[in-house]
Motif scaffolding. Sequence first.
Motif, mmCIF file in Angstrom:
data_model
loop_
_atom_site.group_PDB
_atom_site.id
_atom_site.type_symbol
_atom_site.label_atom_id
_atom_site.label_comp_id
_atom_site.label_asym_id
_atom_site.label_seq_id
_atom_site.Cartn_x
_atom_site.Cartn_y
_atom_site.Cartn_z
ATOM 1 N N GLN A 35 33.987 42.290 29.845
ATOM 2 C CA GLN A 35 34.724 42.633 31.054
ATOM 3 C C GLN A 35 35.620 43.815 30.731
ATOM 4 O O GLN A 35 36.346 43.787 29.747
ATOM 5 C CB GLN A 35 35.576 41.461 31.544
ATOM 6 C CG GLN A 35 34.775 40.398 32.260
ATOM 7 C CD GLN A 35 33.801 39.668 31.369
ATOM 8 O OE1 GLN A 35 34.114 39.263 30.263
ATOM 9 N NE2 GLN A 35 32.574 39.528 31.828
ATOM 10 N N HIS A 40 37.583 45.222 37.014
ATOM 11 C CA HIS A 40 36.854 43.984 37.233
ATOM 12 C C HIS A 40 35.381 44.075 36.834
ATOM 13 O O HIS A 40 34.617 43.162 37.100
ATOM 14 C CB HIS A 40 36.951 43.579 38.715
ATOM 15 C CG HIS A 40 38.330 43.197 39.124
ATOM 16 N ND1 HIS A 40 39.078 43.955 39.979
ATOM 17 C CD2 HIS A 40 39.101 42.140 38.791
ATOM 18 C CE1 HIS A 40 40.250 43.393 40.157
ATOM 19 N NE2 HIS A 40 40.291 42.280 39.445
ATOM 20 N N TYR A 99 47.857 32.036 49.561
ATOM 21 C CA TYR A 99 46.990 32.990 50.248
ATOM 22 C C TYR A 99 47.724 33.708 51.385
ATOM 23 O O TYR A 99 48.425 33.089 52.177
ATOM 24 C CB TYR A 99 45.758 32.274 50.830
ATOM 25 C CG TYR A 99 44.940 31.603 49.759
ATOM 26 C CD1 TYR A 99 44.073 32.347 48.962
ATOM 27 C CD2 TYR A 99 45.040 30.246 49.520
ATOM 28 C CE1 TYR A 99 43.335 31.751 47.964
ATOM 29 C CE2 TYR A 99 44.300 29.637 48.515
ATOM 30 C CZ TYR A 99 43.451 30.394 47.746
ATOM 31 O OH TYR A 99 42.727 29.797 46.755
ATOM 32 N N ALA A 104 42.273 35.438 50.641
ATOM 33 C CA ALA A 104 42.921 36.603 50.013
ATOM 34 C C ALA A 104 44.219 36.139 49.370
ATOM 35 O O ALA A 104 45.137 35.671 50.054
ATOM 36 C CB ALA A 104 43.209 37.698 51.038
ATOM 37 N N PHE A 105 44.294 36.249 48.043
ATOM 38 C CA PHE A 105 45.485 35.806 47.335
ATOM 39 C C PHE A 105 46.691 36.642 47.727
ATOM 40 O O PHE A 105 46.605 37.861 47.855
ATOM 41 C CB PHE A 105 45.285 35.911 45.812
ATOM 42 C CG PHE A 105 44.262 34.952 45.285
ATOM 43 C CD1 PHE A 105 44.515 33.593 45.227
ATOM 44 C CD2 PHE A 105 43.032 35.419 44.844
ATOM 45 C CE1 PHE A 105 43.573 32.713 44.745
ATOM 46 C CE2 PHE A 105 42.078 34.544 44.352
ATOM 47 C CZ PHE A 105 42.354 33.185 44.307
ATOM 48 N N ASN A 109 50.579 43.184 43.095
ATOM 49 C CA ASN A 109 50.390 43.895 41.841
ATOM 50 C C ASN A 109 49.251 44.893 42.040
ATOM 51 O O ASN A 109 48.089 44.548 41.955
ATOM 52 C CB ASN A 109 50.061 42.919 40.708
ATOM 53 C CG ASN A 109 50.039 43.605 39.367
ATOM 54 O OD1 ASN A 109 50.279 44.799 39.270
ATOM 55 N ND2 ASN A 109 49.761 42.849 38.331
ATOM 56 N N ASN A 113 47.681 41.898 48.382
ATOM 57 C CA ASN A 113 46.732 40.873 48.830
ATOM 58 C C ASN A 113 45.269 41.306 48.695
ATOM 59 O O ASN A 113 44.446 41.023 49.554
ATOM 60 C CB ASN A 113 47.038 40.492 50.286
ATOM 61 C CG ASN A 113 48.510 40.209 50.497
ATOM 62 O OD1 ASN A 113 49.183 39.666 49.628
ATOM 63 N ND2 ASN A 113 49.024 40.599 51.634
ATOM 64 N N ALA A 114 44.945 41.987 47.598
ATOM 65 C CA ALA A 114 43.609 42.552 47.432
ATOM 66 C C ALA A 114 42.632 41.632 46.697
ATOM 67 O O ALA A 114 41.429 41.797 46.825
ATOM 68 C CB ALA A 114 43.694 43.887 46.692
ATOM 69 N N ALA A 115 43.130 40.683 45.927
ATOM 70 C CA ALA A 115 42.239 39.792 45.172
ATOM 71 C C ALA A 115 41.768 38.657 46.082
ATOM 72 O O ALA A 115 42.524 38.149 46.911
ATOM 73 C CB ALA A 115 42.961 39.231 43.958
ATOM 74 N N HIS A 116 40.500 38.273 45.923
ATOM 75 C CA HIS A 116 39.910 37.269 46.799
ATOM 76 C C HIS A 116 39.336 36.100 46.014
ATOM 77 O O HIS A 116 38.867 36.253 44.891
ATOM 78 C CB HIS A 116 38.809 37.891 47.657
ATOM 79 C CG HIS A 116 39.353 38.822 48.689
ATOM 80 N ND1 HIS A 116 39.659 40.119 48.414
ATOM 81 C CD2 HIS A 116 39.666 38.608 49.979
ATOM 82 C CE1 HIS A 116 40.132 40.688 49.499
ATOM 83 N NE2 HIS A 116 40.149 39.800 50.467
ATOM 84 N N TRP A 121 34.140 36.346 48.385
ATOM 85 C CA TRP A 121 33.575 37.500 47.677
ATOM 86 C C TRP A 121 32.384 38.036 48.460
ATOM 87 O O TRP A 121 31.596 37.276 49.022
ATOM 88 C CB TRP A 121 33.108 37.117 46.285
ATOM 89 C CG TRP A 121 34.216 36.860 45.311
ATOM 90 C CD1 TRP A 121 35.543 37.160 45.443
ATOM 91 C CD2 TRP A 121 34.088 36.239 44.039
ATOM 92 N NE1 TRP A 121 36.234 36.762 44.340
ATOM 93 C CE2 TRP A 121 35.366 36.187 43.452
ATOM 94 C CE3 TRP A 121 33.014 35.714 43.342
ATOM 95 C CZ2 TRP A 121 35.608 35.639 42.204
ATOM 96 C CZ3 TRP A 121 33.239 35.175 42.096
ATOM 97 C CH2 TRP A 121 34.524 35.140 41.530
#
Length: 164
Positions: A35, A40, A99, A104-105, A109, A113-116, A121
């Motif tokens: 990774q 990502h 969320y 969306a978390f 950072n 709220n960009a991480a899902h 996905w």
Amino acid sequence: MFGPPGSPFTDGRENIDGTVIMQAHDGAAHPTSFQEARGHGAYAWNGAGFPGGDGIVYKPSRGAGSVPTGGNDRDARYGLTDLTASDSLWGRRNNSETYAEWGAFRGDNGTDNAAHAPWTWDDPNDGSDLQAGVIATDPAYLVSRYFGNTGDLSLTYLRNPYRV
């Protein structure tokens, strides 16, 4: 996409780019991957060197994981977590502290709220029948489309906690 050694799967909507290297640990073969740092991207790992020279090797643990000792730790441990447990990601799916919106978390950072979560996905170019989240909600169907030569792959689940 990389397949396991000896896999009968062929290209489907996704191309099989090669074979993932398996490494023995605790009496069983485990897939290896790389990774990228600060991103990502996930790639096949050759089992030896790392781009840039440093890297962390995570190995499965029968208990809790460990925090790497630094950027060049070759023996960090990870434990698996049930994402569907009542106190885990899926169990908290309607919690506004976790969320910002569905899947969306909440967080700031980088991009707000960009991480899902897995059930949102999306691979935008894999076909309209593969909706966002299918990797979690219907992985058998995803595999049946991503790969060819899947044989008698059943699309019936004995248990699928995302379909409740």
